[in-house]
Design an enzyme around this catalytic site. Structure first.
Site, short mmCIF file in Angstrom:
data_model
loop_
_atom_site.label_atom_id
_atom_site.label_comp_id
_atom_site.label_asym_id
_atom_site.label_seq_id
_atom_site.Cartn_x
_atom_site.Cartn_y
_atom_site.Cartn_z
N ARG A 91 20.24 -32.79 -4.42
CA ARG A 91 20.66 -33.09 -5.78
C ARG A 91 22.05 -33.72 -5.75
O ARG A 91 22.95 -33.24 -5.06
CB ARG A 91 20.68 -31.82 -6.64
N ARG B 148 26.99 -24.71 -5.89
CA ARG B 148 26.49 -25.99 -6.41
C ARG B 148 26.71 -27.04 -5.32
O ARG B 148 27.82 -27.53 -5.13
CB ARG B 148 27.25 -26.36 -7.68
N GLU C 103 22.49 -17.99 -12.44
CA GLU C 103 21.07 -18.23 -12.20
C GLU C 103 20.73 -18.21 -10.71
O GLU C 103 21.38 -18.87 -9.90
CB GLU C 103 20.68 -19.59 -12.79
N SER D 22 14.26 -19.69 -11.56
CA SER D 22 13.69 -20.21 -12.81
C SER D 22 12.19 -20.26 -12.65
O SER D 22 11.67 -20.53 -11.56
CB SER D 22 14.21 -21.62 -13.12
N ARG E 218 21.24 -20.38 -2.50
CA ARG E 218 22.21 -19.77 -3.40
C ARG E 218 22.13 -18.24 -3.41
O ARG E 218 23.11 -17.55 -3.71
CB ARG E 218 22.04 -20.29 -4.83
#
Length: 421
Positions: A258, A273, A345, A348, A385
């Site tokens: 990403r 991140r 988070e 998901s 993460r």
């Protein structure tokens, strides 16, 4: 892609969905207008083509003195047929273009609002009350010889890192544990390609407003995936699945990429991140009428992983304005981060209804043998993460970290010990 027939029948559902997302609800009126004009153009085309066929028959049986005038009329009629067909095709293209721009219709139970308007469904576990000042994951990772962001930046730039020693073992153990759990629950394990064609990326809804998050190899016209959801969604594109085989459950292990465009200054420390990470992702094809129940199952499997890792977390129902293009509803599990004093988070899971399947032409035969579009769902079972939450929540005063009992056989040790003073 949303169901155009459903919009014709209940346009207020699309209007309401757009309002919940904070999007323009007048798109429903534009779509219906284009659709009406396209259908009218198609009707004119069919009517003119029928006249053309009749004219052709009349010419073949006409007297010689009538043939020239009939041929002239037929030529004019052919031009009108061609014009009507062109108009219908152009309007059809406009309808398809607009349909591909409209996000999925949100579930009626999705909360209104934006990024901060999620609904907390449950809080699990109690954050540890340390009798010392806890270290953040990067400081712990450096003490343990597990994370090296300095050399990551030297080799690849900002937001890259090396997982070294026990850091690499921790990630491999975590991901293997996730794969084992998924397989035990009937998932087919997959190692998918991480480079995909534009059709797969567009079909899953990732080339819309978040296209700037994606790495593209222009010379090859391929994209690096940000989740194995993309290749797994493309796996059955242009196929018709047997109803007796549903649900089809796959679990993919892949590296993910990403660009993190727009995240300047956010989470620059450590590995929260980053541009590259590994992830185990569940992906399901099922009947649309079974999608809600399957969504709850995916959430339960995510929670099972978090419970095994003895992490305090909460389950949140994401608001409509924070949903991705394809999701009708999304649940996140957020783990407590002691040094940040807040939940972040980790997982998901999204119910995409038949939105992606329509774009990728993935269908199944129902009990009557009729092809219908499938529903697709996805859910994260482990990512890089998670190391952040494990290190911070299971640390001790001397900088060592206790490995959660369920993870020990995968990592090969009970405690991660500092290698630096």
């Amino acid at each position: 892609m949303i169901d155009l027939r459903a919009v014709r029948e209940t346009p207020d559902r699309l209007r309401a969905s757009q309002r919940v997302r904070g999007e323009d609800e007048t798109v429903a009126d534009r779509l219906l207008d284009l659709d009406s004009r396209r259908r009218a153009a198609l009707a004119r085309f069919e009517e003119l083509r029928a006249e053309q066929k009749s004219a052709g028959k009349a010419i073949s049986s006409a007297a010689p003195e009538e043939r020239d005038s009939l041929l002239a009329e037929a030529k004019e009629l052919a031009s009108r047929v061609k014009q009507a067909e062109s108009e219908a095709d152009e309007l059809g293209t406009e309808v398809d273009r607009l349909l591909r721009e409209i996000p999925n219709i949100v579930d009626e139970d999705t909360p209104d609002g934006g990024v901060d308007d999620f609904r907390v469904l449950e809080q699990v576990g109690t954050p540890a009350d340390f009798d010392f000042t806890p270290r953040d994951h990067l400081e712990l990772g450096e003490l343990l010889g597990a994370i090296d962001t300095d050399r990551g930046a030297k080799v690849s730039g900002a937001r890259f890192y090396f997982l070294t020693g026990v850091g690499a073992l921790l990630e491999l153990g975590l991901l293997n544990m996730a794969m084992q759990q998924a397989v035990a629950n009937g998932f087919t394990p997959m190692v998918p390609p991480v480079l995909v064609r534009p059709e797969a990326m567009e079909g899953t809804g990732f080339l819309g407003e978040h296209a700037d998050e994606i790495y593209r190899l222009e010379a090859d016209d391929l994209y690096l995936v940000g989740t194995s959801e993309v290749p797994l969604a493309g796996f059955h594109s242009d196929e018709i699945l047997g109803a007796d085989g549903l649900p089809n459950r796959y679990v993919g292990w892949s590296s993910c990429f990403r660009r993190e465009a727009g995240s300047y200054g956010k989470d620059t420390r450590g590995i929260i991140r980053v541009h590259q990470f590994n992830k185990v992702e569940m992906f399901v094809y099922t009947r649309p009428e079974d999608a809600r129940e399957e969504h709850e199952r995916l959430l339960s499997w995510e929670r099972e992983m978090l419970d095994k890792l003895e992490l305090p977390y909460r389950v949140v129902d994401i608001a409509g304005g924070d949903l991705g293009t394809s999701a009708a509803r999304k649940f996140d599990c957020e783990a407590w981060m002691p040094t940040q004093g807040r939940y972040r988070e980790l997982t998901s899971t999204s119910n995409c209804t038949d939105f992606q399947a329509r774009r990728l032409n993935t269908r199944f035969r129902d009990d009557a043998g009729k092809p219908r579009f499938a529903a697709t769902l996805n859910g994260t079972l482990a990512t890089t993460r998670w190391i952040v939450a494990i290190l911070e929540n299971h640390q001790r005063a001397d900088g060592s970290v206790v490995v959660p009992e369920a993870l020990r056989s995968f990592v090969g040790r009970e405690v991660l010990e500092p290698v630096k003073g």
